[in-house]
Scaffold this active site. Structure first.
Site, mmCIF file in Angstrom:
data_model
loop_
_atom_site.group_PDB
_atom_site.id
_atom_site.type_symbol
_atom_site.label_atom_id
_atom_site.label_comp_id
_atom_site.label_asym_id
_atom_site.label_seq_id
_atom_site.Cartn_x
_atom_site.Cartn_y
_atom_site.Cartn_z
ATOM 1 N N HIS A 190 -1.382 -7.403 -7.056
ATOM 2 C CA HIS A 190 0.096 -7.247 -7.726
ATOM 3 C C HIS A 190 0.412 -8.613 -8.497
ATOM 4 C CE1 HIS A 190 0.856 -10.072 -4.199
ATOM 5 N NE2 HIS A 190 2.089 -10.410 -4.764
ATOM 6 N N CYS A 192 0.647 -1.133 0.003
ATOM 7 C CA CYS A 192 -0.044 -0.009 0.196
ATOM 8 C C CYS A 192 0.906 1.381 0.034
ATOM 9 C CB CYS A 192 -0.952 0.065 1.176
ATOM 10 S SG CYS A 192 -2.151 -1.108 1.095
ATOM 11 N N ASN A 232 -0.179 -14.274 -9.526
ATOM 12 C CA ASN A 232 -0.727 -15.214 -8.921
ATOM 13 C C ASN A 232 -1.785 -14.464 -7.976
ATOM 14 O OD1 ASN A 232 1.453 -17.166 -9.340
ATOM 15 N ND2 ASN A 232 2.526 -16.508 -7.767
#
Length: 411
Positions: free
Chosen positions: A216, A96, A203
């Site tokens: 991500h 973040c 993933n």
């Protein structure tokens, strides 16, 4: 080799660098406190002052490569990864944006897309694996498992600064920025001395093994040609020798001619479930033009892919009663590949086979490498087609910046 910046230094705002192409993202390069590189890719030009005031150092524990003489494959030993961050609470997420109260891996209060060197890399080092390694060692050394210093590079790609979002929920303009980031880092990594092949992948979902829930992906710069890519290249070379034809072009033509497994088709791309799919949900996305690596894609091809890919991700989330866990990654030509053998393409697959069931790689798959699929590929394609094209409301608001290409459900 980069060196850590002093915490007392206050860098001047870094000017953004335009990437090739008229609609491309803007890139800003900076440095984290422990010397790792970080790159900001902004949807629109902006000047950033990047300053990482943390007192941190890279984790102790090196990277090593070990050669498996039975499978003729390299295995990476990266002991430092054992202590990497694992499923932290939202208020402790390292991906973040930073706040005055808490510094994260991203020393900014806001970002669009950001890429930085992984603090816990699987591959790290700039010593290439010698091509003549096997011919310069003894039988005793090879049978014992050859060792080589760690090599390669690993980076993290954050798709948005919104922790509870997902890649499938971003705008088409943001997805285009992600494509530009993938292409830019591919070109940069292939120029590194210890990198032979670049793999951009995501993933998604704890079922897959994700350790950070922030949206991500990752980019691996392997110091060798990966086993899957080696097989693809060997198959393409054999097919060309026997058929005097391009294997990837013929696969695409055959899927389009059959039509039953085509999920979506645009001006520049076709998405289909291959006839030999191993996974319950599996999609291959091929460009219509013979392209080997991401940096070769034109503006039109990147724009078209951004709209198509978001459509497919949203369809995937409607297949079952929960967000689809998946692995998605780009196959692109290694640096040493013979020209014209590899065609760039993306493979997305999921281990979910029903609302409350997952496919586990058990005896046959894990022990022998022989997959057994419980769902016919034609059925998976039919269900994805039936869902129909999906577009986010935010895309309309950004239509002046990037207009999505409408997808077709059949060729």
């Amino acid at each position: 080799m980069t060196t850590p910046a002093s915490a007392a230094e206050r860098p001047a705002p870094a000017p953004p660098q335009p990437l090739p192409g008229g609609h491309a993202a803007q890139r800003t390069r900076a440095q984290l406190a422990d010397g790792r590189e970080i790159f900001f890719f902004d949807d629109e030009p902006r000047r950033r002052t990047v300053e990482d005031r943390r007192e941190i150092s890279r984790p102790v524990g090196g990277n090593e490569m070990r050669y498996d003489p039975l499978l003729r494959e390299w295995v990476a030993i990266a002991a430092a990864r054992q202590n990497r961050t694992h499923l932290p609470s939202t208020d402790q997420c390292p991906l973040c944006p930073s706040t005055p109260e808490r510094a994260t891996e991203v020393p900014q209060g806001q970002y669009d897309v950001v890429v930085f060197e992984n603090r816990f890399p699987s591959f790290r080092g700039d010593i290439p694996i010698p091509e003549e390694l096997l011919s310069t060692t003894t039988a005793a050394q090879e049978s014992a498992g050859l060792r080589h210093p760690g090599s390669g590079r690993c980076e993290v790609v954050c798709f948005t600064d919104q922790h509870t979002s997902a890649l499938g929920q971003v705008s088409v303009r943001r997805m285009r920025t992600v494509v530009d980031a993938w292409a830019d880092r591919t070109a940069a990594m292939l120029a590194e001395p210890g990198v032979e092949q670049v793999y951009c992948f995501e993933n998604r979902g704890e079922e897959i093994g994700v350790t950070l829930n922030h949206p991500h992906g990752q980019i691996y710069g392997y110091p060798f040609v990966t086993p899957r890519t080696r097989t693809l290249l060997d198959s393409a070379a054999d097919y060309r020798a026997r058929r005097d034809a391009d294997l990837f072009a013929d696969i695409l033509a055959s899927e389009v001619a059959d039509g039953r497994r085509v999920v979506a088709r645009t001006e520049h791309w076709t998405a289909f479930t291959p006839a030999w799919a191993r996974w319950p949900v599996e999609l291959h996305i091929y460009p219509h033009r013979a392209v080997e690596r991401l940096p070769e894609l034109t503006d039109a091809e990147r724009d078209d892919f951004a709209a198509l890919y978001l459509d497919l991700l949203r369809r995937g989330d409607l297949l079952f009663d929960s967000p689809l866990p998946y692995i998605s990654g780009w196959q692109q030509a290694p640096a040493s590949a013979a020209p014209g053998l590899m065609r760039l393409h993306l493979q997305l697959f999921s281990i979910r086979r029903a609302e409350n069931k997952l496919k586990y790689l058990a005896g046959s798959e894990s022990g022998m490498g022989v997959f057994i699929n419980d769902i016919a590929p034609e059925e998976t394609a039919r269900r994805l087609v039936a869902i129909g094209p999906q577009a986010a409301e935010s895309d309309t608001a950004e239509s002046e910046q990037a207009t999505p290409t409408q997808t077709e459900e059949t060729p």
